[in-house]
Design a protein around this motif. Structure first.
Motif, short mmCIF file in Angstrom:
data_model
loop_
_atom_site.label_atom_id
_atom_site.label_comp_id
_atom_site.label_asym_id
_atom_site.label_seq_id
_atom_site.Cartn_x
_atom_site.Cartn_y
_atom_site.Cartn_z
N GLU A 257 0.68 -1.16 -0.01
CA GLU A 257 0.01 -0.11 -0.06
C GLU A 257 0.86 1.31 0.01
O GLU A 257 0.24 2.33 -0.32
CB GLU A 257 -0.92 -0.05 1.16
N VAL A 258 2.08 1.27 0.57
CA VAL A 258 3.06 2.34 0.49
C VAL A 258 3.64 2.45 -0.99
O VAL A 258 4.15 1.56 -1.29
CB VAL A 258 3.85 2.15 1.73
N ASP A 259 3.51 3.83 -1.36
CA ASP A 259 4.30 4.16 -2.54
C ASP A 259 5.82 3.87 -2.53
O ASP A 259 6.36 3.97 -1.42
CB ASP A 259 4.20 5.78 -2.77
N ARG A 260 6.26 3.51 -3.50
CA ARG A 260 7.79 2.82 -3.45
C ARG A 260 8.58 3.89 -3.26
O ARG A 260 9.88 3.75 -2.65
CB ARG A 260 7.96 2.03 -5.03
N ARG A 261 8.50 5.11 -3.37
CA ARG A 261 9.16 6.16 -3.20
C ARG A 261 9.53 6.37 -1.57
O ARG A 261 10.83 6.36 -1.22
CB ARG A 261 8.63 7.47 -3.48
N TYR A 262 8.71 5.91 -0.86
CA TYR A 262 8.94 6.17 0.48
C TYR A 262 9.80 4.95 0.96
O TYR A 262 10.63 4.79 1.94
CB TYR A 262 7.51 6.13 1.30
N LYS A 263 9.60 3.77 0.41
CA LYS A 263 10.35 2.51 0.70
C LYS A 263 11.65 2.62 0.21
O LYS A 263 12.66 2.18 0.92
CB LYS A 263 9.71 1.23 0.11
N GLU A 264 12.09 3.20 -0.91
CA GLU A 264 13.42 3.39 -1.48
C GLU A 264 14.31 4.50 -0.48
O GLU A 264 15.11 4.27 -0.23
CB GLU A 264 13.28 4.21 -2.84
N LEU A 265 13.45 5.45 -0.07
CA LEU A 265 14.09 6.36 1.15
C LEU A 265 14.38 5.67 2.22
O LEU A 265 15.30 5.90 2.61
CB LEU A 265 13.01 7.69 1.06
N LEU A 266 13.60 5.00 2.75
CA LEU A 266 13.87 3.99 4.05
C LEU A 266 15.12 3.23 3.71
O LEU A 266 15.90 2.97 4.57
CB LEU A 266 12.65 3.34 4.53
N ARG A 267 15.03 2.66 2.60
CA ARG A 267 16.02 1.39 2.25
C ARG A 267 17.52 2.12 2.04
O ARG A 267 18.45 1.72 2.84
CB ARG A 267 15.51 0.69 1.04
N LEU A 268 17.31 3.20 1.51
CA LEU A 268 18.50 3.92 1.33
C LEU A 268 19.13 4.52 2.73
O LEU A 268 20.41 4.72 3.02
CB LEU A 268 18.62 5.06 0.29
N ARG A 269 18.28 4.94 3.55
CA ARG A 269 18.60 5.58 4.65
C ARG A 269 19.16 4.50 5.64
O ARG A 269 20.45 4.75 6.33
CB ARG A 269 17.68 6.28 5.54
N LEU A 270 18.75 3.20 5.60
CA LEU A 270 19.08 2.11 6.39
C LEU A 270 20.22 1.70 5.80
O LEU A 270 21.49 1.53 6.63
CB LEU A 270 18.24 1.14 6.54
N SER A 271 20.69 1.60 4.78
CA SER A 271 21.85 1.24 4.20
C SER A 271 23.02 2.07 4.30
O SER A 271 24.02 1.85 4.50
CB SER A 271 21.78 0.48 2.71
N LYS A 272 22.80 3.50 4.25
CA LYS A 272 23.81 4.42 4.45
C LYS A 272 24.10 4.48 6.14
O LYS A 272 25.45 4.43 6.33
CB LYS A 272 23.20 5.86 4.24
N LEU A 273 23.31 4.34 6.93
CA LEU A 273 23.49 3.90 8.23
C LEU A 273 24.34 2.80 8.59
O LEU A 273 25.38 2.93 9.69
CB LEU A 273 22.25 4.11 9.20
N HIS A 274 23.93 1.73 8.14
CA HIS A 274 24.71 0.48 8.40
C HIS A 274 25.97 0.21 7.53
O HIS A 274 26.84 -0.70 7.96
CB HIS A 274 23.62 -0.72 7.92
#
Length: 195
Positions: free
Chosen positions: A69-86
């Motif tokens: 249900e969530v637009d992919r744009r928000y999931k890409e943002l979440l995914r990139l932020r996590l990978s940058k932190l990790h």
């Protein structure tokens, strides 16, 4: 641009499945990974298990990450932020491309990984705040009343759960990838192997 010697390369003990022994969807994923990061270790290793590769690449990515249900744009943002932190080099290269593909600007992509200032919408800022709480490096992460208010101003509870699930699966995959040495690490990665 990082020099090759600055990246901690993946050197897993697990067997890599040759491309000609992979199912066609995994071959396509392997080729995409090679184009973006120069490495497909994680896909070659996951090809050892039909159940695990189906769960990750079909059930999670196709049905939840690219679906849901969530637009992919928000999931890409979440995914990139996590990978940058990790500090996952493989993830960062793939996730930067994904963020650009859904319309984030290069300046926004740069800002997602650090303290640079970029223009983000209230919904995007809420997703970035959620990523900070879900990060493996934040042992005390929590969905407190302020973060819930920030998220619920833009998302339904079902969408918040979906975003949390995406972040949880990706964080778990980061941990598995580091433990099994399936991905390269950025020089700043807090999960370097003990000497």
């Amino acid at each position: 641009m990082l020099r090759a010697e600055e990246i901690v390369m993946a050197d897993t003990l697990l067997n890599r499945v040759p491309e000609d022994k992979m199912a066609p969807p995994l071959r396509a994923s392997r080729e995409a990974a090679l184009r973006l990061s120069g490495d497909a270790t994680i896909i070659e290793v996951f090809a050892n298990s039909k159940a695990a590769s189906t769960l990750l690449f079909e059930d999670f990515y196709q049905k939840v990450f690219f679906g849901g249900e969530v637009d992919r744009r928000y999931k890409e943002l979440l995914r990139l932020r996590l990978s940058k932190l990790h500090g996952c080099f493989f993830c960062n290269r793939n996730n930067e491309a994904g963020a650009l593909e859904v319309g984030f600007t290069p300046a926004q992509v740069d800002a997602i990984g650090g303290d640079a200032v970029a223009e983000f919408t209230p919904a995007e800022n809420a997703v970035l705040a959620l990523a900070n709480e879900l990060a493996l490096t934040n042992m005390g992460g929590t969905l407190d009343a302020d973060l819930y208010a920030q998220l619920s101003a833009c998302f339904t509870d079902g969408q918040i759960i979906e975003l949390g699930t995406v972040g949880g699966v990706l964080g778990g995959m980061n941990k598995l990838s580091f433990v099994f040495n399936l991905v390269e690490r950025e020089p700043y990665c807090p999960f370097h192997r003990a000497a």
